[in-house]
Motif scaffolding. Structure first.
Motif, mmCIF file in Angstrom:
data_model
loop_
_atom_site.group_PDB
_atom_site.id
_atom_site.type_symbol
_atom_site.label_atom_id
_atom_site.label_comp_id
_atom_site.label_asym_id
_atom_site.label_seq_id
_atom_site.Cartn_x
_atom_site.Cartn_y
_atom_site.Cartn_z
ATOM 1 N N GLN A 42 0.544 -1.306 -0.089
ATOM 2 C CA GLN A 42 -0.444 0.791 0.043
ATOM 3 C C GLN A 42 0.555 1.260 -0.158
ATOM 4 O O GLN A 42 0.485 2.161 -0.838
ATOM 5 C CB GLN A 42 -1.019 0.226 1.209
ATOM 6 C CG GLN A 42 -1.690 1.040 1.567
ATOM 7 C CD GLN A 42 -3.107 0.897 0.203
ATOM 8 O OE1 GLN A 42 -3.200 0.578 -0.241
ATOM 9 N NE2 GLN A 42 -3.181 2.459 0.320
ATOM 10 N N ALA A 43 1.783 1.281 0.840
ATOM 11 C CA ALA A 43 3.246 2.924 0.438
ATOM 12 C C ALA A 43 3.710 2.593 -0.258
ATOM 13 O O ALA A 43 4.847 3.540 -0.477
ATOM 14 C CB ALA A 43 3.702 2.167 1.998
ATOM 15 N N GLY A 44 3.470 1.569 -1.319
ATOM 16 C CA GLY A 44 4.915 1.874 -2.398
ATOM 17 C C GLY A 44 6.546 1.104 -2.082
ATOM 18 O O GLY A 44 7.191 1.531 -2.316
ATOM 19 N N LEU A 45 6.445 0.323 -0.918
ATOM 20 C CA LEU A 45 8.403 0.437 0.025
ATOM 21 C C LEU A 45 7.834 -1.268 -0.507
ATOM 22 O O LEU A 45 6.985 -2.036 -0.037
ATOM 23 C CB LEU A 45 7.969 0.452 1.045
ATOM 24 C CG LEU A 45 7.670 2.180 0.618
ATOM 25 C CD1 LEU A 45 7.623 2.780 2.722
ATOM 26 C CD2 LEU A 45 9.052 3.366 0.103
ATOM 27 N N ALA A 46 9.339 -1.459 -0.015
ATOM 28 C CA ALA A 46 9.681 -3.224 -0.067
ATOM 29 C C ALA A 46 9.346 -3.619 1.731
ATOM 30 O O ALA A 46 9.208 -2.600 2.177
ATOM 31 C CB ALA A 46 11.186 -3.486 -0.337
ATOM 32 N N LYS A 47 8.813 -4.879 1.071
ATOM 33 C CA LYS A 47 8.192 -5.334 2.881
ATOM 34 C C LYS A 47 9.919 -4.875 4.278
ATOM 35 O O LYS A 47 9.597 -4.916 4.833
ATOM 36 C CB LYS A 47 8.133 -6.705 2.762
ATOM 37 C CG LYS A 47 8.119 -7.205 4.362
ATOM 38 C CD LYS A 47 7.655 -8.748 4.003
ATOM 39 C CE LYS A 47 7.282 -9.317 5.137
ATOM 40 N NZ LYS A 47 7.090 -10.713 5.509
ATOM 41 N N GLY A 48 10.423 -4.930 3.610
ATOM 42 C CA GLY A 48 12.220 -5.478 4.216
ATOM 43 C C GLY A 48 12.508 -3.696 4.538
ATOM 44 O O GLY A 48 12.895 -3.212 5.642
ATOM 45 N N THR A 49 11.052 -2.163 4.061
ATOM 46 C CA THR A 49 12.565 -1.214 4.638
ATOM 47 C C THR A 49 11.245 -0.912 5.437
ATOM 48 O O THR A 49 11.916 -0.185 6.476
ATOM 49 C CB THR A 49 11.404 -0.444 2.724
ATOM 50 O OG1 THR A 49 12.670 -0.783 1.856
ATOM 51 C CG2 THR A 49 11.953 0.848 3.077
ATOM 52 N N VAL A 50 10.017 -1.814 5.488
ATOM 53 C CA VAL A 50 9.204 -1.165 6.184
ATOM 54 C C VAL A 50 9.538 -1.670 7.558
ATOM 55 O O VAL A 50 9.459 -1.019 9.080
ATOM 56 C CB VAL A 50 7.873 -1.814 6.400
ATOM 57 C CG1 VAL A 50 6.742 -2.245 7.649
ATOM 58 C CG2 VAL A 50 6.807 -1.343 5.037
ATOM 59 N N TYR A 51 10.172 -2.775 7.523
ATOM 60 C CA TYR A 51 11.083 -3.845 8.790
ATOM 61 C C TYR A 51 12.371 -2.699 9.440
ATOM 62 O O TYR A 51 13.033 -3.004 10.080
ATOM 63 C CB TYR A 51 11.155 -5.170 8.803
ATOM 64 C CG TYR A 51 10.474 -6.425 8.902
ATOM 65 C CD1 TYR A 51 9.279 -5.881 10.244
ATOM 66 C CD2 TYR A 51 10.086 -6.639 7.700
ATOM 67 C CE1 TYR A 51 8.501 -6.869 9.814
ATOM 68 C CE2 TYR A 51 8.514 -7.600 7.726
ATOM 69 C CZ TYR A 51 7.844 -7.493 8.847
ATOM 70 O OH TYR A 51 6.906 -8.364 9.043
ATOM 71 N N LEU A 52 12.881 -1.806 8.580
ATOM 72 C CA LEU A 52 14.016 -0.897 9.229
ATOM 73 C C LEU A 52 13.247 -0.078 9.706
ATOM 74 O O LEU A 52 13.991 0.490 10.592
ATOM 75 C CB LEU A 52 14.034 -0.202 7.872
ATOM 76 C CG LEU A 52 15.093 -1.094 6.803
ATOM 77 C CD1 LEU A 52 15.317 -0.596 5.638
ATOM 78 C CD2 LEU A 52 16.229 -1.665 7.356
ATOM 79 N N TYR A 53 12.538 0.594 9.306
ATOM 80 C CA TYR A 53 11.074 1.405 10.653
ATOM 81 C C TYR A 53 10.882 0.855 12.505
ATOM 82 O O TYR A 53 11.213 1.597 12.624
ATOM 83 C CB TYR A 53 10.186 2.337 10.470
ATOM 84 C CG TYR A 53 10.676 3.183 9.238
ATOM 85 C CD1 TYR A 53 11.026 4.262 9.234
ATOM 86 C CD2 TYR A 53 11.692 2.487 7.668
ATOM 87 C CE1 TYR A 53 12.287 4.526 8.108
ATOM 88 C CE2 TYR A 53 12.466 3.316 6.678
ATOM 89 C CZ TYR A 53 12.446 4.776 6.930
ATOM 90 O OH TYR A 53 13.611 5.005 5.883
ATOM 91 N N PHE A 54 10.187 -0.473 11.852
ATOM 92 C CA PHE A 54 9.006 -0.643 12.630
ATOM 93 C C PHE A 54 9.034 -2.527 12.711
ATOM 94 O O PHE A 54 9.459 -3.921 11.427
ATOM 95 C CB PHE A 54 7.663 -0.601 12.374
ATOM 96 C CG PHE A 54 7.240 1.005 12.785
ATOM 97 C CD1 PHE A 54 6.693 1.201 13.741
ATOM 98 C CD2 PHE A 54 6.734 1.188 11.097
ATOM 99 C CE1 PHE A 54 6.622 2.614 13.412
ATOM 100 C CE2 PHE A 54 7.091 2.874 10.910
ATOM 101 C CZ PHE A 54 6.484 3.817 12.414
ATOM 102 N N SER A 55 9.668 -3.101 14.014
ATOM 103 C CA SER A 55 10.134 -3.996 14.141
ATOM 104 C C SER A 55 8.219 -5.209 13.896
ATOM 105 O O SER A 55 8.925 -6.369 13.558
ATOM 106 C CB SER A 55 10.330 -4.996 15.511
ATOM 107 O OG SER A 55 11.637 -4.154 15.865
ATOM 108 N N THR A 56 7.804 -5.037 14.481
ATOM 109 C CA THR A 56 5.902 -6.091 13.834
ATOM 110 C C THR A 56 4.875 -4.639 13.499
ATOM 111 O O THR A 56 5.180 -3.879 13.952
ATOM 112 C CB THR A 56 5.241 -6.322 15.237
ATOM 113 O OG1 THR A 56 5.458 -4.747 16.207
ATOM 114 C CG2 THR A 56 6.845 -7.435 15.781
#
Length: 221
Positions: A42-56
């Motif tokens: 939805q954010a147009g980002l890679a899943k790994g990128t999200v985990y750089l900001y939030f763990s869960t």
């Protein structure tokens, strides 16, 4: 090959994209939390990128809830700043000031439908899957903002020190309790659609205004 360092502004933009995507998905289906992969798409980002900001995913939605609390307390702060007066308020003026504050609270809740839904999940879902450090930071910032706003309530309403925090906490408890009492799932709303059930399914925002009005009126007397 060296990668370009990401600036703090770029980090904030990506974090905001993640939270905005999570909010949109939650508003579309607020009975469950979407997966991190869905939020990333939805954010147009890679899943790994999200985990750089939030763990869960729970961290994502508690961060959203933190934004909602911050927004509500900031709205109250702005309202009280506009109401500030050099005169010591009498009983009538206190009641008028309370009406303005209550309108601010109820308008904020009505214009942020994700707020109380997320709040209802906070103890049972979100906080059960968070690190102590993340949860501590959330509680610390919330408490700091609450105490600051409470001091402003003390000042505007000419109350004894600490009374404002108590009034705000009880306002929150009333709001939370009413929401959980009246937040019927779809199938139960259909079951209770008959006129005879009207006493147990009043419109939430109307009931909230009335309940807060009665509480603040009595508390300031």
């Amino acid at each position: 090959m060296k990668t370009r360092a990401i600036s703090s502004d770029e980090k904030q933009i990506k974090r905001s994209l993640i939270l905005s995507a999570a909010r949109d998905l939650f508003l579309a289906d607020d009975r469950q939390l979407p997966a991190v992969a869905t939020i990333a798409t939805q954010a147009g980002l890679a899943k790994g990128t999200v985990y750089l900001y939030f763990s869960t995913k729970e961290e994502i939605f508690l961060a959203l809830l933190a934004e909602e609390f911050s927004g509500l307390l900031s709205s109250i702060h702005r309202c009280l700043s506009l109401l500030s007066s050099t005169k010591k308020p009498n009983k009538k003026l206190k009641q008028e000031l309370a009406k303005e504050l209550i309108a601010t609270v109820t308008n904020y809740v009505q214009s942020h439908p994700e707020f109380l839904r997320l709040d209802a999940m906070s103890y049972s879902v979100l906080e059960q899957n968070l690190s102590d450090d993340f949860l501590y930071a959330f509680k610390f910032e919330l408490t700091r903002a609450l105490v600051d706003t409470g001091k402003q309530v003390d000042l505007i309403f000419a109350l004894e020190a600490g009374r404002g925090v108590t009034l705000l906490m009880r306002t929150y408890a009333l709001m939370r309790g009413l929401w959980q009492s009246l937040d019927y799932p779809d199938h139960l709303q259909q079951l209770l659609a008959h006129k005879m059930f009207e006493p147990i399914r009043p419109e939430f925002h109307t009931e909230l205004r009335a309940a807060l009005g009665e509480y603040w009126s009595g508390a300031l007397t």
